[in-house]
Design a protein around this motif. Sequence first.
Motif, PDB file in Angstrom:
ATOM      1  N   UNK A 251       0.842  -1.210   0.000  1.00  0.00           N
ATOM      2  CA  UNK A 251       0.000   0.000   0.000  1.00  0.00           C
ATOM      3  C   UNK A 251       0.870   1.251   0.000  1.00  0.00           C
ATOM      4  N   UNK A 252       1.910   1.257   0.837  1.00  0.00           N
ATOM      5  CA  UNK A 252       2.779   2.431   0.905  1.00  0.00           C
ATOM      6  C   UNK A 252       3.549   2.624  -0.391  1.00  0.00           C
ATOM      7  N   UNK A 253       3.991   1.547  -1.017  1.00  0.00           N
ATOM      8  CA  UNK A 253       4.720   1.633  -2.287  1.00  0.00           C
ATOM      9  C   UNK A 253       3.825   2.230  -3.371  1.00  0.00           C
ATOM     10  N   UNK A 254       2.600   1.740  -3.468  1.00  0.00           N
ATOM     11  CA  UNK A 254       1.662   2.263  -4.472  1.00  0.00           C
ATOM     12  C   UNK A 254       1.340   3.730  -4.189  1.00  0.00           C
ATOM     13  N   UNK A 255       1.157   4.065  -2.912  1.00  0.00           N
ATOM     14  CA  UNK A 255       0.822   5.445  -2.535  1.00  0.00           C
ATOM     15  C   UNK A 255       1.952   6.403  -2.890  1.00  0.00           C
ATOM     16  N   UNK A 256       3.197   5.967  -2.708  1.00  0.00           N
ATOM     17  CA  UNK A 256       4.341   6.816  -3.057  1.00  0.00           C
ATOM     18  C   UNK A 256       4.316   7.144  -4.548  1.00  0.00           C
ATOM     19  N   UNK A 257       4.023   6.154  -5.374  1.00  0.00           N
ATOM     20  CA  UNK A 257       3.931   6.396  -6.805  1.00  0.00           C
ATOM     21  C   UNK A 257       2.736   7.247  -7.180  1.00  0.00           C
ATOM     22  N   UNK A 258       1.607   6.997  -6.530  1.00  0.00           N
ATOM     23  CA  UNK A 258       0.364   7.660  -6.910  1.00  0.00           C
ATOM     24  C   UNK A 258       0.301   9.115  -6.443  1.00  0.00           C
ATOM     25  N   UNK A 259       0.702   9.372  -5.201  1.00  0.00           N
ATOM     26  CA  UNK A 259       0.495  10.706  -4.639  1.00  0.00           C
ATOM     27  C   UNK A 259       1.490  11.728  -5.157  1.00  0.00           C
ATOM     28  N   UNK A 260       2.562  11.287  -5.795  1.00  0.00           N
ATOM     29  CA  UNK A 260       3.445  12.262  -6.424  1.00  0.00           C
ATOM     30  C   UNK A 260       2.699  13.047  -7.501  1.00  0.00           C
ATOM     31  N   UNK A 261       1.716  12.421  -8.134  1.00  0.00           N
ATOM     32  CA  UNK A 261       1.006  13.067  -9.227  1.00  0.00           C
ATOM     33  C   UNK A 261       0.055  14.165  -8.752  1.00  0.00           C
ATOM     34  N   UNK A 262      -0.113  14.308  -7.441  1.00  0.00           N
ATOM     35  CA  UNK A 262      -0.907  15.438  -6.931  1.00  0.00           C
ATOM     36  C   UNK A 262      -0.242  16.761  -7.300  1.00  0.00           C
ATOM     37  N   UNK A 263       1.076  16.736  -7.504  1.00  0.00           N
ATOM     38  CA  UNK A 263       1.783  17.941  -7.916  1.00  0.00           C
ATOM     39  C   UNK A 263       1.496  18.364  -9.339  1.00  0.00           C
ATOM     40  N   UNK A 264       0.750  17.540 -10.073  1.00  0.00           N
ATOM     41  CA  UNK A 264       0.388  17.872 -11.457  1.00  0.00           C
ATOM     42  C   UNK A 264      -1.059  18.345 -11.565  1.00  0.00           C
ATOM     43  N   UNK A 265      -1.720  18.552 -10.438  1.00  0.00           N
ATOM     44  CA  UNK A 265      -3.151  18.830 -10.439  1.00  0.00           C
ATOM     45  C   UNK A 265      -3.495  20.302 -10.667  1.00  0.00           C
ATOM     46  N   UNK A 266      -2.503  21.133 -10.817  1.00  0.00           N
ATOM     47  CA  UNK A 266      -2.770  22.537 -11.127  1.00  0.00           C
ATOM     48  C   UNK A 266      -2.082  22.895 -12.435  1.00  0.00           C
ATOM     49  N   UNK A 267      -2.511  23.999 -13.029  1.00  0.00           N
ATOM     50  CA  UNK A 267      -1.972  24.393 -14.319  1.00  0.00           C
ATOM     51  C   UNK A 267      -1.171  25.677 -14.249  1.00  0.00           C
ATOM     52  N   UNK A 268      -0.727  26.123 -15.399  1.00  0.00           N
ATOM     53  CA  UNK A 268       0.128  27.309 -15.479  1.00  0.00           C
ATOM     54  C   UNK A 268      -0.567  28.543 -14.929  1.00  0.00           C
ATOM     55  N   UNK A 269      -1.874  28.642 -15.095  1.00  0.00           N
ATOM     56  CA  UNK A 269      -2.607  29.836 -14.669  1.00  0.00           C
ATOM     57  C   UNK A 269      -3.543  29.575 -13.496  1.00  0.00           C
ATOM     58  N   UNK A 270      -3.318  28.495 -12.753  1.00  0.00           N
ATOM     59  CA  UNK A 270      -4.123  28.238 -11.552  1.00  0.00           C
ATOM     60  C   UNK A 270      -3.842  29.303 -10.500  1.00  0.00           C
ATOM     61  N   UNK A 271      -4.810  29.513  -9.634  1.00  0.00           N
ATOM     62  CA  UNK A 271      -4.659  30.547  -8.608  1.00  0.00           C
ATOM     63  C   UNK A 271      -3.781  30.048  -7.467  1.00  0.00           C
ATOM     64  N   UNK A 272      -3.279  30.971  -6.682  1.00  0.00           N
ATOM     65  CA  UNK A 272      -2.359  30.642  -5.599  1.00  0.00           C
ATOM     66  C   UNK A 272      -2.976  29.727  -4.540  1.00  0.00           C
ATOM     67  N   UNK A 273      -4.238  29.951  -4.095  1.00  0.00           N
ATOM     68  CA  UNK A 273      -4.816  29.022  -3.117  1.00  0.00           C
ATOM     69  C   UNK A 273      -4.920  27.592  -3.643  1.00  0.00           C
ATOM     70  N   UNK A 274      -5.274  27.429  -4.906  1.00  0.00           N
ATOM     71  CA  UNK A 274      -5.388  26.094  -5.507  1.00  0.00           C
ATOM     72  C   UNK A 274      -4.013  25.439  -5.598  1.00  0.00           C
ATOM     73  N   UNK A 275      -3.018  26.198  -6.038  1.00  0.00           N
ATOM     74  CA  UNK A 275      -1.667  25.646  -6.151  1.00  0.00           C
ATOM     75  C   UNK A 275      -1.146  25.222  -4.783  1.00  0.00           C
ATOM     76  N   UNK A 276      -1.338  26.063  -3.789  1.00  0.00           N
ATOM     77  CA  UNK A 276      -0.863  25.711  -2.444  1.00  0.00           C
ATOM     78  C   UNK A 276      -1.563  24.478  -1.903  1.00  0.00           C
ATOM     79  N   UNK A 277      -2.840  24.341  -2.197  1.00  0.00           N
ATOM     80  CA  UNK A 277      -3.582  23.157  -1.748  1.00  0.00           C
ATOM     81  C   UNK A 277      -2.929  21.894  -2.292  1.00  0.00           C
ATOM     82  N   UNK A 278      -2.685  21.842  -3.593  1.00  0.00           N
ATOM     83  CA  UNK A 278      -2.094  20.640  -4.196  1.00  0.00           C
ATOM     84  C   UNK A 278      -0.611  20.512  -3.868  1.00  0.00           C
ATOM     85  N   UNK A 279       0.062  21.637  -3.699  1.00  0.00           N
ATOM     86  CA  UNK A 279       1.482  21.587  -3.340  1.00  0.00           C
ATOM     87  C   UNK A 279       1.672  20.859  -2.018  1.00  0.00           C
TER      88      UNK A 279
END
Length: 739
Positions: A443-471
Amino acid sequence: MKKVWIAFSSVVILSFIALIWVGTEVYQTQPPIPETVTIKETGKTVFTKADIQIGQNVWESIGGMEVGSIWGHGSYVAPDWSADWIHKEAVFMLAAWAKKDFNSTYENLDVENKAALKARLIKDIKTNSYNPETGAITISAARYAAIRSNTAHYTRIFSEGYEQYAIPEGALTDQVKLAQLNAFLFWTSWAASTNRPNENYTYTSNWPHEPLIGNTITPESQIWSGFSIVLLLLFIGALSYYYIRNHEKGDAVIHPKQDPLDTLVLTRSQKAVLKYFIVISLLIALQVVLGALTVHYTVEGQAFFGFDLSSFLPYSITRTWHTQLAVFWIAATWLATGLFLAPMISGKEMKLQVFGINFLFIALIIIVLGSMLGEWLGVHQFLDLTTNFFFGHQGYEYMDLGRFWQIFLGIGLVLWVLMVGRHVVFAIKKNDDSKHLLIILLISVIAIGMFFFSGLMYGENSSLPVINYWRWWLVHLWVEGFFEVFATVIIAFIFLRMKILSAKTAGKASIASATIFLAGGIIGTLHHLYYSGTPVQAIALGATFSALEVVPLTLMGFEIRENWNLLKSNEWMQKYKWPVFFFIAVAFWNMVGAGVFGFLINPPIALYYIQGLNTTAVHAHTALFGVYGLLGMGFIIICLRFYSDRVWNSVKLKRAFWFLNIGLVAMVVLSLLPIGIIQAYTSITKGYSFARDAELLYSPTVQTLKWMRMIGDIIFSVGIFYFCWFTIQESVYCIKKKN
């Protein structure tokens, strides 16, 4: 075991429901980015939405959070731009009104007139003039004059340089980009000084503390702070009672009289992992050198003992590389450990494992060097803004690397999950007593691979609160959450193979530990977001559950005692003395760095005043290196101990261990903590902007404390030298030896 698994599943599912719910509130109630900012009296347009959004991209391209901070998130040398803007805007408007109405300075007015002007200022600044139908914000002519003054001030700073902020001349010279950067800085200050609709607090819950505009801590922050402390004491008592009552009820283990791993059969893939340790050692050394340069900028601004270093390596770059390399080498250490232990878990060598290890090794080097080059090019403005987003500097602390490098790293992590995961699945299918331990590992191995992609959940023009949330999903959940679960299970597995723990006890203890940690850790992510343009729910849930994060750390004293007792249990355990010593140090810093210094900044009432001060640096150094860094080093040493067939001369390791820990203590006690306390007092008594002002940070007392850090830094660096020397020497020996 069924009850333990139900508890674990319930905690994870319910916690993510709460975290995602707050996320939806972040999207729905974030500070609006207006279509236009216009002057009320004339209708003139000051800024547009495009100005603000492109200005955010400009801010990212010059280093973003590595050049001062926004809403308390970022580096410490330059000011917090939103707090500084608010204060300068307020001072300008009060001075202008005092001159116009009383032909005097604001400071020379009597109490009644000061109060009248301050009330006028609060009404002007805090009244929310955003029109949701037109998307326009209107400002007074008086505020527009203050904005023009601020714009001229910040334009000079970023174009001409400012030594005390470690900003070199020519950091940004394009006049259009400078205007857009100022538009973004205005918007961040507007959100932090304007009340939410139908509320008496701002979009950032009245952060920063600024008495001139009535920004003081909210009742909600005070109430939830008190509740978190009460909850902390309650659960410490409950967990201590549970621990003492149940701790001795595990299966008895007969400690073997000789090392059970003496007959360990080593594989080609394990040998292929050894080169990781050499490169990791070089990354550690480079990170420390960059750290020394970064710290020196705080006392000399733009030079290194007189040499104009900032022309080549500005502070924003050295700090970027320093923090990013920390994440790189620590994560690489843990991933390499997983690859090294994989054959021990499954009991066999899988096909193409060596090829995969070599591919990931090359990918690691490309990502590290490529992202560093891209960041340098981005900060020096060689890339356009969109290219910078993908290949340059994203501008966000701990995830500065461009989006392309993020995706590349994510693909590598997926491959790592498959390579380690298949060994774990193979072992699970044996259906022996270690099954439950291996399931939580998977479970931890899969989570390490999966949760890294949370850093891709915002875009170039996303707002600061949204970016900080996913960061913070990435920085907190990925690093502090599932990597921690992974580390706990790996240590349990190692002790299981040494026959120090039984399989049943190891499995149950690991699942229980993961449950307790994630119970606070998942929702506790929100404690990073109290004042980041997020709704009040972030304060309530973040304060409550981040207190629970500290609870298991208070029991680390028991873990220290148990690891110490392990060394005395059998003579053959002396072979593993130094890995165990590093694990003992991890437990100590978990208790002190993550626990004590973590809770120092966790409650909303504390973070309100000390976010982004050197108190944060205290927690960052003692937790990131003290816990994760030393744990990574312990993993390297134990892997080398498994592979090496010779008796070690422990002089280098002994010196490394003590110099590292003594240096870290000296760094904190002699410099970081005293400076943080001085800043905290200033923030509480005068206002947050004063705590980050160059007048304080370059005062004789603070400058002396900065130089005092050299004592700890030198001691620490000696420890790094000995550790890297030992690791490289032993890795080379193991690579050369015949299997």
